[in-house]
Design an enzyme around this catalytic site. Structure first.
Site, PDB file in Angstrom:
ATOM      1  N   TRP A 169       0.798  -1.222   0.000  1.00  0.00           N
ATOM      2  CA  TRP A 169       0.000   0.000   0.000  1.00  0.00           C
ATOM      3  C   TRP A 169       0.831   1.272   0.000  1.00  0.00           C
ATOM      4  O   TRP A 169       0.297   2.356  -0.227  1.00  0.00           O
ATOM      5  CB  TRP A 169      -0.919   0.016   1.236  1.00  0.00           C
ATOM      6  CG  TRP A 169      -0.233  -0.336   2.523  1.00  0.00           C
ATOM      7  CD1 TRP A 169      -0.244  -1.536   3.162  1.00  0.00           C
ATOM      8  CD2 TRP A 169       0.600   0.522   3.316  1.00  0.00           C
ATOM      9  NE1 TRP A 169       0.531  -1.488   4.301  1.00  0.00           N
ATOM     10  CE2 TRP A 169       1.050  -0.231   4.425  1.00  0.00           C
ATOM     11  CE3 TRP A 169       0.997   1.859   3.216  1.00  0.00           C
ATOM     12  CZ2 TRP A 169       1.886   0.295   5.402  1.00  0.00           C
ATOM     13  CZ3 TRP A 169       1.844   2.393   4.183  1.00  0.00           C
ATOM     14  CH2 TRP A 169       2.270   1.600   5.265  1.00  0.00           C
ATOM     15  N   GLU A 200       9.889  -9.007  -2.992  1.00  0.00           N
ATOM     16  CA  GLU A 200      10.595  -7.858  -2.412  1.00  0.00           C
ATOM     17  C   GLU A 200       9.983  -7.610  -1.056  1.00  0.00           C
ATOM     18  O   GLU A 200       8.810  -7.243  -0.959  1.00  0.00           O
ATOM     19  CB  GLU A 200      10.469  -6.628  -3.317  1.00  0.00           C
ATOM     20  CG  GLU A 200      11.466  -5.525  -2.969  1.00  0.00           C
ATOM     21  CD  GLU A 200      10.888  -4.458  -2.057  1.00  0.00           C
ATOM     22  OE1 GLU A 200      10.576  -4.775  -0.886  1.00  0.00           O
ATOM     23  OE2 GLU A 200      10.742  -3.321  -2.511  1.00  0.00           O
ATOM     24  N   LEU A 201      10.767  -7.831   0.009  1.00  0.00           N
ATOM     25  CA  LEU A 201      10.186  -8.000   1.332  1.00  0.00           C
ATOM     26  C   LEU A 201      10.665  -6.983   2.362  1.00  0.00           C
ATOM     27  O   LEU A 201      10.698  -7.255   3.553  1.00  0.00           O
ATOM     28  CB  LEU A 201      10.482  -9.425   1.827  1.00  0.00           C
ATOM     29  CG  LEU A 201      10.030 -10.529   0.859  1.00  0.00           C
ATOM     30  CD1 LEU A 201      10.437 -11.899   1.386  1.00  0.00           C
ATOM     31  CD2 LEU A 201       8.528 -10.474   0.614  1.00  0.00           C
TER      32      LEU A 201
END
Length: 479
Positions: A148, A247-248
């Site tokens: 988000w 992608e963390l």
């Protein structure tokens, strides 16, 4: 109020009979309404993508690029509407919404050019008895879960390479920020994209996410989010063999050497940390500064924190908006409180913004005397808080910088080339920025360790959406 944002599935906008209000974290006002999807909508989106797979692959790179060009032009025409939606749902400032919008334009441009360049690659035969070519073909249906914090930018990272490669895409935006995705879906409908090439479906994150992950239709699942979410997705997705691209997030260290340009370092750290209220995966999380210059750097950071204009406002009115919601602000302030209780000191900010329209606003904050075992150093803050640690030996700073399971971005400031090289060589991060920072669609963006696998941006991102087919023939064989 604008019309209700609808899902985009199989080339059509879809009402669901259920709606949800979108509330601005900056004002508390209702700023839109969304059709609310469920598991059946997610499954329909997958079927639509699967049905489009053969057609979209056969269209070829030139035809796909033409569709991307058409969508890009429509996106450009709708800049104000797209940016207004981003500001409404996230509370970020008008200026900060430009990055979201521009990356969408840049991604469609960059990957359209890449689509036109896809061609078989000849491969030499050591014995000279055969000819070989390597063909890059679409992997199949791709599912993208996006975070988000940058609603359009995160979609752009997936949309461009998927369309270029010929992989039909199902995007699940965060339930917190689907208003701008609804605008994008309407733009896809208006340009008449072939049915199923792009699909956007949102609703309850777990219900939609599990319906998409558990299906045997996706060949690729790509995610921008947390490590915990990635592990959940992999467990649920084990119904079939799938490719994963993650992608963390990160826990970015900044090493400030004693000969650093302190104004440059303070400018970049403050800009990255206070932009988007610190809700940036590459934002500096741990500022490690040499004893000789620590006090001077802190003074500069405090000055910059005090200069940040925080609030809800139109273009040019404020520099920083709220966090995504009150719960996020509560968590960030709990990290500050935990650090103070363990001996750290707040030298700027450290509280909610007084008299703010909502409880999601946190003051730009600087904390000193931070230790590595404090939560504010061990966890990704994802808020406008700079935690400063001091060091006297570069090796110690490197060891502390690497003492994390994350490995996305790191920063080094200094003048001594050998000391900079020492840091760059030893830092275990996918990106190391020296005396500056640069992100662009053509530059690979990815991490090491628990910060993910594969990468977004650049031509390398195409690898996730393509599979290699080898075609071999005897030299005497007809073409």
């Amino acid at each position: 109020m604008a019309e209700t944002g609808r899902l985009y599935i199989g080339g059509r906008l879809r009402d669901t009979g259920v709606t949800r209000e979108v509330v601005s974290p900056a004002t508390g006002d209702v700023v839109g309404r969304l059709a609310w999807g469920g598991a059946d909508d997610a499954r329909d989106a997958l079927v639509a993508a699967r049905d489009a797979q053969q057609m979209w692959a056969a269209a070829g790179g030139d035809a796909r690029a033409e569709w991307m060009d058409r969508l890009r032009e429509r996106v450009i025409d709708a800049e104000r509407e797209l940016r207004t939606a981003v500001v409404a749902e996230t509370g970020k400032t008008w200026g900060q919404s430009e990055e979201d919008y521009q990356l969408l334009v840049d991604s469609l441009s960059f990957y359209a050019a890449a689509a036109r360049d896809l061609a078989p690659e000849p491969l030499a035969d050591r014995a000279g008895t055969h000819t070989h070519e390597l063909r890059s073909e679409p992997i199949g249906v791709a599912v993208a879960f996006v975070a988000w914090n940058f609603p359009l930018l995160n979609i752009a990272y997936k949309l461009g390479p998927a369309m270029a490669a010929g992989a039909p895409l199902v995007v699940k935006p965060s339930a917190k920020t689907s208003l701008s995705a609804a605008v994008l879906g309407r733009l896809c409908s208006e340009v008449g994209l072939p049915a199923g090439v792009v699909n956007l479906v949102w609703g309850d994150d777990v219900e939609i996410g599990d319906a998409l992950s558990s299906s045997e239709i996706p060949a690729l699942i790509t995610l921008i989010g947390s490590a915990d979410t990635a592990k959940h997705v992999m467990r649920v997705a084990s119904t079939s063999v799938k490719r994963f691209s993650f992608e963390l997030g990160g826990n970015a260290p900044v090493i400030v050497l004693p000969d650093a340009d302190l104004d440059r370092a303070a400018d970049i750290v403050a800009t990255l940390k206070f932009a988007n209220a610190g809700q940036v995966c590459v934002a500096p999380n741990r500022v490690l500064v040499h004893d000789d210059v620590a006090d001077d750097l802190v003074a500069r950071l405090v000055h910059r924190a005090h200069d940040v204009r925080v609030g809800a406002g139109g273009p040019g009115a404020v520099d920083m908006g709220p966090l995504i919601d009150e719960a996020a602000a509560d968590r960030v302030l709990s990290l500050v409180d935990d650090a103070v209780s363990a001996g750290a000191r707040v030298v700027a900010g450290g509280r909610r913004l007084p008299d703010a329209p909502t409880n999601a606003f946190v003051q730009p904050t600087v904390i000193v005397d931070v230790e590595a075992d404090m939560r504010v150093a061990a966890e990704e803050i994802f808020g406008p808080v700079i935690g400063v640690q001091r060091f006297s030996d570069t090796r110690d700073a490197i060891d502390r910088a690497n003492a994390t399971t994350a490995g996305l971005s790191a920063f080094v400031f200094g003048s001594d080339a050998s000391e900079i090289a020492r840091c760059v060589d030893a830092l275990q991060f996918g990106e190391v920025h020296v005396n500056g920072v640069k992100y662009a669609i053509e530059l690979p963006h990815g991490g090491m360790k628990q910060s993910g696998s594969s990468c977004d941006c650049s031509l390398r991102a195409l690898d996730d959406y393509l599979v290699t087919k080898r075609v071999s023939r005897p030299v005497s064989s007809p073409a």
